[in-house]
Structures are given as C-alpha cells and as structure tokens.
Design a protein around this motif. Sequence first.
Motif, short mmCIF file in Angstrom:
data_model
loop_
_atom_site.label_atom_id
_atom_site.label_comp_id
_atom_site.label_asym_id
_atom_site.label_seq_id
_atom_site.Cartn_x
_atom_site.Cartn_y
_atom_site.Cartn_z
N GLU A 91 -6.93 -21.83 3.75
CA GLU A 91 -7.80 -20.92 4.50
C GLU A 91 -8.20 -21.59 5.80
OE1 GLU A 91 -10.99 -20.69 1.75
OE2 GLU A 91 -9.55 -20.36 0.13
N VAL A 92 -8.23 -20.83 6.88
CA VAL A 92 -8.67 -21.34 8.19
C VAL A 92 -9.67 -20.35 8.76
CG1 VAL A 92 -7.95 -22.05 10.49
CG2 VAL A 92 -6.43 -22.45 8.55
N ASP A 93 -10.90 -20.81 8.98
CA ASP A 93 -11.97 -19.96 9.50
C ASP A 93 -12.45 -20.51 10.84
OD1 ASP A 93 -11.99 -18.35 7.18
OD2 ASP A 93 -13.20 -19.86 6.15
N LEU A 94 -12.54 -19.64 11.84
CA LEU A 94 -13.04 -20.01 13.16
C LEU A 94 -14.32 -19.22 13.41
CD1 LEU A 94 -12.78 -21.38 15.94
CD2 LEU A 94 -11.42 -19.40 16.68
N LEU A 144 -14.25 -24.84 13.56
CA LEU A 144 -12.94 -24.54 12.98
C LEU A 144 -12.88 -25.27 11.65
CD1 LEU A 144 -10.10 -23.27 13.28
CD2 LEU A 144 -9.37 -25.47 14.27
N ALA A 145 -12.79 -24.50 10.56
CA ALA A 145 -12.88 -25.09 9.22
C ALA A 145 -11.61 -24.78 8.43
CB ALA A 145 -14.11 -24.56 8.48
N PRO A 146 -10.59 -25.64 8.46
CA PRO A 146 -9.44 -25.49 7.56
C PRO A 146 -9.80 -25.97 6.16
CG PRO A 146 -9.13 -27.36 9.03
CD PRO A 146 -10.45 -26.77 9.38
N PHE A 159 -10.98 -28.52 -3.77
CA PHE A 159 -10.85 -28.12 -2.37
C PHE A 159 -11.24 -29.25 -1.43
CE2 PHE A 159 -15.07 -26.71 -3.75
CZ PHE A 159 -15.91 -27.13 -2.73
N LEU A 160 -10.67 -29.18 -0.24
CA LEU A 160 -10.93 -30.13 0.83
C LEU A 160 -11.13 -29.35 2.11
CD1 LEU A 160 -10.90 -32.94 2.29
CD2 LEU A 160 -8.39 -32.67 2.42
N VAL A 161 -12.25 -29.62 2.80
CA VAL A 161 -12.55 -29.02 4.11
C VAL A 161 -12.73 -30.16 5.11
CG1 VAL A 161 -14.01 -27.39 5.34
CG2 VAL A 161 -13.83 -27.23 2.85
N TRP A 162 -12.09 -30.02 6.28
CA TRP A 162 -12.28 -31.02 7.33
C TRP A 162 -12.66 -30.29 8.61
CZ3 TRP A 162 -9.56 -36.15 6.48
CH2 TRP A 162 -10.17 -37.15 7.24
N PRO A 163 -13.96 -30.11 8.85
CA PRO A 163 -14.40 -29.27 9.96
C PRO A 163 -14.22 -29.93 11.32
CG PRO A 163 -16.28 -30.21 8.81
CD PRO A 163 -15.07 -30.61 8.03
N LEU A 164 -13.95 -29.09 12.30
CA LEU A 164 -13.85 -29.51 13.69
C LEU A 164 -14.85 -28.70 14.50
CD1 LEU A 164 -10.70 -30.22 15.80
CD2 LEU A 164 -12.42 -28.63 16.68
N TYR A 165 -15.69 -29.38 15.28
CA TYR A 165 -16.71 -28.71 16.09
C TYR A 165 -16.34 -28.79 17.56
CZ TYR A 165 -19.62 -28.96 11.91
OH TYR A 165 -20.11 -28.83 10.63
N TYR A 166 -16.68 -27.74 18.30
CA TYR A 166 -16.52 -27.75 19.75
C TYR A 166 -17.75 -27.13 20.39
CZ TYR A 166 -15.21 -22.81 19.28
OH TYR A 166 -15.20 -21.47 18.97
N PHE A 167 -18.01 -27.51 21.65
CA PHE A 167 -19.21 -27.08 22.36
C PHE A 167 -18.83 -26.63 23.76
CE2 PHE A 167 -19.95 -30.57 19.44
CZ PHE A 167 -20.95 -30.08 18.62
N GLN A 379 -16.88 -14.56 13.33
CA GLN A 379 -15.91 -15.40 12.62
C GLN A 379 -14.65 -14.60 12.37
OE1 GLN A 379 -15.82 -16.35 8.17
NE2 GLN A 379 -16.68 -18.24 8.97
N ILE A 380 -13.52 -15.26 12.55
CA ILE A 380 -12.23 -14.71 12.15
C ILE A 380 -11.57 -15.71 11.22
CG2 ILE A 380 -11.06 -15.64 14.19
CD1 ILE A 380 -9.22 -13.15 14.06
N GLY A 381 -10.98 -15.22 10.15
CA GLY A 381 -10.40 -16.11 9.16
C GLY A 381 -9.07 -15.62 8.64
N LEU A 382 -8.21 -16.57 8.28
CA LEU A 382 -6.91 -16.28 7.68
C LEU A 382 -6.76 -17.11 6.42
CD1 LEU A 382 -4.61 -16.41 10.84
CD2 LEU A 382 -5.44 -14.35 9.69
#
Length: 389
Positions: A91-94, A144-146, A159-167, A379-382
């Motif tokens: 899953e990838v959520d933005l 961005l959370a894959p 499960f494993l989540v490795w979040p990426l933040y942007y500003f 949020q948009i997710g796939l």
Amino acid sequence: MPAAKSSLATDAPPGTGDRRGRDHAPARARARLAGALCALATALAALPGLAQEYQLAGPLPARDLTAYHLTRLEMVPAQSSSALGNGWNLEVDLTHANTFVKSPGVLDQLKRRGGRKPFSAQDAQAVLAIRGDVSYLDGELGLLAPTLRYKLDERRSLFLVWPLYYFTGGIFDSTIEGFHHAFGLGNGDRQFVARNEFRVVYRVGREQVVQLGAPPSGLSDPILGIRCRLLPPGSRWDLIVELAARVALRRRGGLSTGGSDLGLQLALHRTFGRQGRQALYLDWSEVHLGGPLPDRRLDRNSMPAYVAGYEIGLTHQTSVVVQAYMSPSVFRHSAVATLAQNRYELLAGVRSRRGPLTWHLVLVENIIHLENTPDVGAQIGLGWRFGNR
C-alpha cells in the motif's frame, strides 16, 4: 334391444370436459411463470458480483498531520480482514495538508504590521518577545507512507511502514481563500501574511522552534507491527488487535524525535445489511511516547486516539466511507489554550477495487477547534494484493 349408452353420455353432460380444460389453463400458466421466474433468479444469482458479499475494506487509512506531533507514532485505523490478500500486500498513501494556525498574541502582532506582507526574521523576533507560550505555523506538509504487509494466515499478518515527510510553502493558499470567499466563509486571518510561505515560530514551556523556510525532506523512522484477528473468519463481527513500534534510527530533528514509540490498537468492525453492504468501525489506540520529551511538565508520555467510521457499498467494487477522529493534544496544558485542546477531524472518502488493485481518495477537514490541526488535507492511496490476482 335398446342401444347402449356411450361412456361420454353417462360421465358428464355435453360441454363439461371443455370447461374443465379451460379451468386448468390459468393454473398451468401460473406454474410456467413461476418456473421462469425461478430460473431467471437462479441465472442472475450465478452472475459474478450479484450474489457475493460486499468486500468492504475498512476505515480510511489516514493519520493526523499536526506538525507538533508529526514525527511521533500514530496508529492508522485497522483495515478489514477481507481487504488483505494472501501473502504479500503493498500500500502507498500520499497525504498532503495545508496549515495556518496562530495564537492570539501572534495574530495581534500580524495585525499591527498591516496588510499582506511576508513574515520576516524581524517578525519572528517580535513574536518571541511576547510573554508566555506562542504558536505560529504557516505552510504545507506531506507524508508518503509505503506499507508492506505479509499475511501469515487467516488471523495473523506483519507490516512495515517507512514514512517520508516533505515540507513546502504550498500551492493551495489561493485555492483555500477562493473557496472561503465563494461560500461566504471566514478567511481565518490569512490576509495578514503572504501566500505560499513556510514559517514556524513556537515556544511552549522550555522548547522553542523557529523555522523560516521549508526544512529538508526525507525518510523518518521505520514502523514495525503485527496484526492479529481475534474472531474466527466468516462472522460479520471482526475484532482486531495491532501492536506497532516506531524504531528510532535517526537523531532528534525535523524528521525524528530521537526516541522509539510503542503503540497498541484495538478495532471492532461490524458489517450488516443485505450481502454485507454496510459496515461500522470503531478504533481505539494508545501510543507510549518514548525517548526524550521536550518538556516533561507539558508533554504527554502517552497519546490515545479514537476513530468511528461508516462505510456503504455503492457497487461491489466501489464504496464511500465517512469517519470522525478525536485525540488529545500532545501538550497536557499550555498558556495558549488552542494548543492544549483536543484534536477533531472529519474525513470522507471513496474507495474502489479492481482485481488486485485498490485505490482511494480522502478529504480531511479540521472541525470544532480550528487552531490546533491542519485546516484541510487530502490523501490518495493505492494498494496491490500480490497473493490474490
């Protein structure tokens, strides 16, 4: 000898046999119609998607993006068990949020400048000169959370989540102001600052942060978790428990608190209606905040959160979800009342599934207290189920 009477003459008077045939004709027609309807119903039931249960995927997988709590662990509402395919799932959520919050003293300072002007370093010094706690945040931030999941069996998954933040200073300020103007809504005092800036100035207790310009983006700490289904499959009730840990791999800064967090979540799901077309979701979670706290007098060392949601299937592939979120502030108390108020958000989204692919679109709106969470978010997710093609 007299002539023998025919059997027809002795059985019934003339014309009786024809009338009996006519009396049985409607019964035979009704029987044929019932048989045809039964055959049609059987054929329709055999068509794909008409007899099967709705496969509702559960609450919207969105977390709160309050800047003061951003790099802490927050449990995302648990998916329905039917949403997970066998084996691997990706899953990838933005999520993107626009924020403009300011404490009363900061607003007075902005008004004294007059007109729409950029927020400068001199303005930051003027804000810090205000006695007591102050809070000012203007900008946009994203997550961005894959998420990689592995379903061990019908009850357990990892499960494993490795979040990426942007500003960023943002691109939606004018859109939000235009929307407010079109519907006669208040502008939230945005007219006193320039658009599309990223500015953070706050002081709460012993902690002080000044950020003029967007900080660097990057990966935060990974989140590891395990999920267990407590009720047997096949029931319309589902009870799920999740345990997760945010493992601190980075030093304290804009992308990490420098401490590891541990979270527990309990979710109760109930489908109802014909073919399970509707569902109610209740989620409770508690996160223990580890590592150094900026100010132990003010900051909480544990954070509960509560989610209630409702989903209805428009078709067997597409559904609509509405849910509410509530959580206390990360600050136990503060001289700025808005910082210590509960966080309330309302979310609405649409979700659709096509084979192994699932997508969703969510809108997030801050409600009740307007100065402690992002004003608006999306949020948009796939999602892709590798084990169920």
